[in-house]
Design an enzyme around this catalytic site. Structure first.
Site, short mmCIF file in Angstrom:
data_model
loop_
_atom_site.label_atom_id
_atom_site.label_comp_id
_atom_site.label_asym_id
_atom_site.label_seq_id
_atom_site.Cartn_x
_atom_site.Cartn_y
_atom_site.Cartn_z
N GLY A 70 87.14 55.45 54.67
CA GLY A 70 87.88 55.60 53.25
C GLY A 70 88.46 54.76 52.83
N VAL B 8 94.57 54.77 49.12
CA VAL B 8 94.95 54.36 50.17
C VAL B 8 93.86 53.03 51.09
CG1 VAL B 8 96.08 54.44 51.98
CG2 VAL B 8 96.67 56.14 50.20
N GLY B 9 93.26 53.37 51.09
CA GLY B 9 92.23 52.82 52.60
C GLY B 9 91.62 51.18 52.21
N SER C 258 100.87 62.92 54.93
CA SER C 258 101.31 63.53 53.22
C SER C 258 102.93 64.08 52.83
CB SER C 258 100.58 64.11 52.61
OG SER C 258 100.96 64.04 51.20
N SER C 259 103.35 63.22 52.26
CA SER C 259 105.08 64.32 52.44
C SER C 259 104.85 65.69 51.44
CB SER C 259 105.60 63.67 51.29
OG SER C 259 104.91 62.88 49.77
N CYS C 260 103.38 66.06 51.15
CA CYS C 260 103.29 66.88 50.50
C CYS C 260 103.25 68.52 51.52
CB CYS C 260 102.23 67.26 49.30
SG CYS C 260 101.02 66.54 49.18
N TYR D 67 95.49 72.09 52.16
CA TYR D 67 95.40 71.15 52.33
C TYR D 67 96.29 70.87 53.57
CZ TYR D 67 96.79 65.94 50.71
OH TYR D 67 96.77 64.92 50.91
N LYS E 155 96.19 68.79 56.77
CA LYS E 155 96.90 67.42 57.08
C LYS E 155 97.78 67.66 58.55
CE LYS E 155 96.47 64.34 55.19
NZ LYS E 155 95.42 63.84 54.65
N PRO F 283 103.12 58.85 53.62
CA PRO F 283 103.92 58.51 52.55
C PRO F 283 103.70 59.71 51.18
CG PRO F 283 101.59 58.19 53.07
CD PRO F 283 102.05 58.90 53.88
N THR F 284 104.59 59.03 50.81
CA THR F 284 105.40 59.68 48.92
C THR F 284 103.69 59.99 48.17
OG1 THR F 284 107.23 59.95 47.98
CG2 THR F 284 106.77 58.26 47.95
N ASN F 285 104.33 60.33 46.75
CA ASN F 285 103.25 60.30 45.69
C ASN F 285 102.56 58.75 45.20
OD1 ASN F 285 103.45 62.67 44.82
ND2 ASN F 285 105.96 61.90 44.53
N HIS G 23 96.95 63.02 39.74
CA HIS G 23 98.54 63.07 40.60
C HIS G 23 99.02 61.96 39.27
CE1 HIS G 23 97.31 62.57 44.87
NE2 HIS G 23 98.36 63.68 44.66
N TRP H 286 104.58 68.27 30.80
CA TRP H 286 104.47 70.34 31.18
C TRP H 286 105.82 70.40 31.36
CZ3 TRP H 286 100.67 73.58 33.92
CH2 TRP H 286 99.13 73.75 33.50
N ARG I 227 111.63 62.95 41.56
CA ARG I 227 110.38 62.81 41.71
C ARG I 227 110.27 61.72 42.58
NH1 ARG I 227 109.36 67.47 42.09
NH2 ARG I 227 107.67 68.74 41.88
N1 LIG Z 1 97.63 59.15 46.70
C1 LIG Z 1 98.38 59.66 47.51
O1 LIG Z 1 99.72 60.17 45.88
C2 LIG Z 1 98.88 59.81 48.56
C3 LIG Z 1 100.52 60.30 48.99
C4 LIG Z 1 100.10 60.78 50.03
C5 LIG Z 1 99.50 60.91 50.83
N2 LIG Z 1 98.15 60.46 51.25
C6 LIG Z 1 97.13 60.48 52.00
O2 LIG Z 1 96.04 59.02 52.17
C7 LIG Z 1 95.11 59.27 52.67
C8 LIG Z 1 94.76 58.64 51.44
O3 LIG Z 1 94.63 59.54 50.32
P1 LIG Z 1 94.02 58.78 48.90
O4 LIG Z 1 94.98 58.65 47.26
O5 LIG Z 1 93.14 57.22 48.89
O6 LIG Z 1 92.97 59.28 48.54
P2 LIG Z 1 91.12 59.22 47.32
O7 LIG Z 1 91.63 57.81 46.87
O8 LIG Z 1 90.71 60.22 47.24
O9 LIG Z 1 90.69 57.98 48.77
C9 LIG Z 1 89.92 59.19 49.97
C10 LIG Z 1 88.79 58.55 50.82
O10 LIG Z 1 87.72 58.79 51.12
C11 LIG Z 1 86.87 58.81 51.34
N3 LIG Z 1 86.35 60.69 51.83
C12 LIG Z 1 86.24 61.89 51.04
N4 LIG Z 1 85.70 62.58 52.06
C13 LIG Z 1 84.87 61.83 52.95
C14 LIG Z 1 83.96 62.16 53.53
N5 LIG Z 1 82.88 63.80 53.94
N6 LIG Z 1 82.94 61.11 54.69
C15 LIG Z 1 83.91 59.88 54.27
N7 LIG Z 1 84.51 59.47 53.74
C16 LIG Z 1 85.37 60.04 53.05
C17 LIG Z 1 86.58 59.07 50.02
O11 LIG Z 1 85.20 58.52 49.50
P3 LIG Z 1 84.30 59.45 47.94
O12 LIG Z 1 85.81 57.72 47.22
O13 LIG Z 1 83.23 58.13 48.44
O14 LIG Z 1 84.33 60.81 48.16
C18 LIG Z 1 87.96 58.38 49.15
O15 LIG Z 1 87.20 56.61 50.10
C19 LIG Z 1 95.25 60.80 52.78
O16 LIG Z 1 94.62 62.09 53.89
C20 LIG Z 1 95.68 61.80 51.32
O17 LIG Z 1 96.64 62.20 52.57
C21 LIG Z 1 97.92 60.16 49.60
#
Ligand SMILES: NC(=O)c1ccc[n+]([C@@H]2O[C@H](COP(=O)([O-])OP(=O)(O)OC[C@H]3O[C@@H](n4cnc5c(N)ncnc54)[C@H](OP(=O)(O)O)[C@@H]3O)[C@@H](O)[C@H]2O)c1
Length: 319
Positions: free
Chosen positions: A12, A17-18, A109-111, A138, A142, A165-167, A181, A204, A211
Site C-alpha cells: 500500500g 499511510v504507506g 484503526s481507532s474506528c 469495515y 479490521k 491510529p486515530t484520524n 475524512h 453538518w 475528534r
Molecule cells: N486515513 C486514516 O485516517 C486512517 C486512520 C486510521 C487507520 N488507517 C489505516 O491505515 C491503513 C492505510 O490507510 P490509508 O488512509 O493510507 O488508505 P489509502 O490512502 O486509501 O491507501 C491504501 C492503499 O492500499 C492499496 N490497495 C487497496 N486495495 C488493494 C489491493 N486489492 N491490492 C493492492 N493494493 C491495494 C491502495 O491502492 P490504490 O490506491 O491503487 O487503490 C492504496 O495505495 C488502513 O489499514 C487504514 O485502516 C487510516
C-alpha cells in the site's frame, strides 16, 4: 534485528499511510525497500501474493494496503469493504507466515473500537461493546486482521503487531467528495471558498463533536519506531491523546487556508453529529518512548500545499 539493509515490504505504498512510511524509511537510510503497485499485484489474489512473498522473502512487512473510505462509502459499499479487507489481510498475513516472515506491522484503526467506548480509549476496550453501524463491515474485517496477528503470534510465535491510529491526514490524502475524512473535506471546502471568493463555510451537525487527529508523518514515524522496538503487547494506539471540536478545527483550518478572510461558519443542525467524542489513550506508546511531534497549524499548511500541488498536476494532466 532490523538493519538499514533489511528487506522491507510496504503493502500500500501509494496510499496516505504507506506513502509516508516509504518516505520515512528512505529518509532514515533504509536501502532495501520493496514495493509493488496494485496493478502488478492485486493483494486480494491469494496465489499471486504467496508467490510474490515466497520469491521476495522480505525481513519485515508493513501492511498499509486496505480499502478505506468515509461514512458514505463505508455505508453503501459494505460488501466491498468486508471482502477486500478480509482478503488482503488473509493473503498477506498468512503468506507472510508461510514465507517465514517473522515481523509484520498491521495498520488497524481507532474506528474499530466500540461505538460507545469509555474515553480516552484504551487498547483493552477492543470488542467490549457494539460497533458503529455505519462502518461495521469495515470494522469487523479490521478486527479479524488484528485477531489474525494475535493468533499467529500465539500459535507460531510470530511478531505481528497492530498499530491503531486515530484520524490521519497529510500528503496523498483522499479528497473525493463522497469518500474523504473530515480534515481533507474541510481543506477542500475552504479551498473552494477561496477560489469562489466567498466567506461562508457550511458544515453538518452543530460543530460540537470532538475528534483527535494525527499528521501522517508522525504516524509513519510511529510505525518505523515500533518496527524496531520490542513490545510485550501486540496492539498499540497511536494518536495525540488530545481532541478538539469540529468547530475548533474549522476555525484553525480557516485561519491557515484563508488567513485574510473572516470565515463565517454555519452549522446545519438538521444533519447528524456522529459520535460525540473519540480520543485515544496513548499511554502505552508513551511508556515505550514514542510521542507525537507535529504542530497542527504547520502540518495543515503543509498538507494544504500538497493539495495545491496535486490539484495543479491533475489540472495540467487534463489539458
Ligand atoms: N486515513 C486514516 O485516517 C486512517 C486512520 C486510521 C487507520 N488507517 C489505516 O491505515 C491503513 C492505510 O490507510 P490509508 O488512509 O493510507 O488508505 P489509502 O490512502 O486509501 O491507501 C491504501 C492503499 O492500499 C492499496 N490497495 C487497496 N486495495 C488493494 C489491493 N486489492 N491490492 C493492492 N493494493 C491495494 C491502495 O491502492 P490504490 O490506491 O491503487 O487503490 C492504496 O495505495 C488502513 O489499514 C487504514 O485502516 C487510516
Amino acid at each position: 534485528m532490523i538493519t538499514l539493509n533489511s528487506k522491507i515490504f510496504i503493502a500500500g505504498h501509494k496510499g496516505l499511510v504507506g506513502g509516508a512510511i516509504l518516505r520515512t524509511l528512505k529518509k532514515k537510510g533504509y536501502k532495501n525497500i520493496l514495493t509493488v503497485t496494485k496493478k502488478k499485484l492485486d493483494l486480494t489474489n491469494k496465489k499471486k501474493v504467496l508467490l510474490f512473498l515466497k520469491k521476495n522473502k522480505p525481513d519485515f512487512i508493513f501492511l498499509a494496503a486496505a480499502k478505506v473510505g468515509g461514512i458514505y462509502s463505508n455505508q453503501n459499499y459494505k460488501a466491498d469493504f468486508i471482502y477486500d479487507n478480509l482478503s488482503i489481510q488473509l493473503n498477506v498475513i498468512d503468506s507472510a507466515h508461510k514465507s517465514g516472515v517473522q515481523n509484520l506491522i498491521f495498520l488497524g484503526s481507532s474506528c474499530v473500537y466500540p461505538r460507545d467506548c469509555k474515553q480516552p480509549i484504551k487498547e483493552e476496550y477492543l470488542l467490549n461493546g457494539k460497533l458503529e453501524k455505519t462502518n461495521d463491515a469495515y470494522a469487523i474485517a479490521k478486527i479479524a486482521g488484528i485477531k489474525m496477528c494475535q493468533s499467529y503470534n500465539e500459535q507460531f510465535r510470530r511478531n505481528y503487531r497492530c498499530i491503531m491510529p486515530t484520524n490521519t491526514f497529510g500528503k496523498n490524502d483522499n479528497y473525493d467528495e463522497l469518500n474523504s475524512h473530515f480534515i481533507p473535506a474541510l481543506i477542500k471546502k475552504l479551498h473552494k471558498l477561496k477560489e469562489l471568493k466567498k466567506d461562508e463555510l457550511k458544515l453538518w451537525g452543530d460543530g460540537s463533536p470532538k475528534r483527535e487527529v494525527i499528521y501522517v508523518n508522525d504516524l509513519a514515524g510511529a510505525c518505523v519506531y515500533f518496527m524496531r522496538k520490542k513490545t510485550k503487547e501486540d496492539i498499540i494506539n497511536i494518536g495525540t491523546g488530545k481532541d478538539y471540536s469540529i468547530k475548533e478545527y474549522a476555525k484553525i483550518l480557516s485561519n491557515v487556508i484563508l488567513p485574510n478572510i473572516k470565515v463565517k461558519i454555519k452549522f446545519d443542525k438538521s444533519k447528524p453529529n456522529g459520535t460525540p467524542r473519540k480520543v485515544l489513550d496513548i499511554s502505552l506508546a508513551k511508556q515505550y518512548g514514542w510521542k507525537p511531534q507535529f504542530n497542527l497549524k504547520e502540518s495543515i499548511l503543509e498538507t494544504y500545499n500538497f493539495f495545491l500541488e496535486e490539484n495543479a498536476t491533475i489540472k495540467s494532466k487534463k489539458k
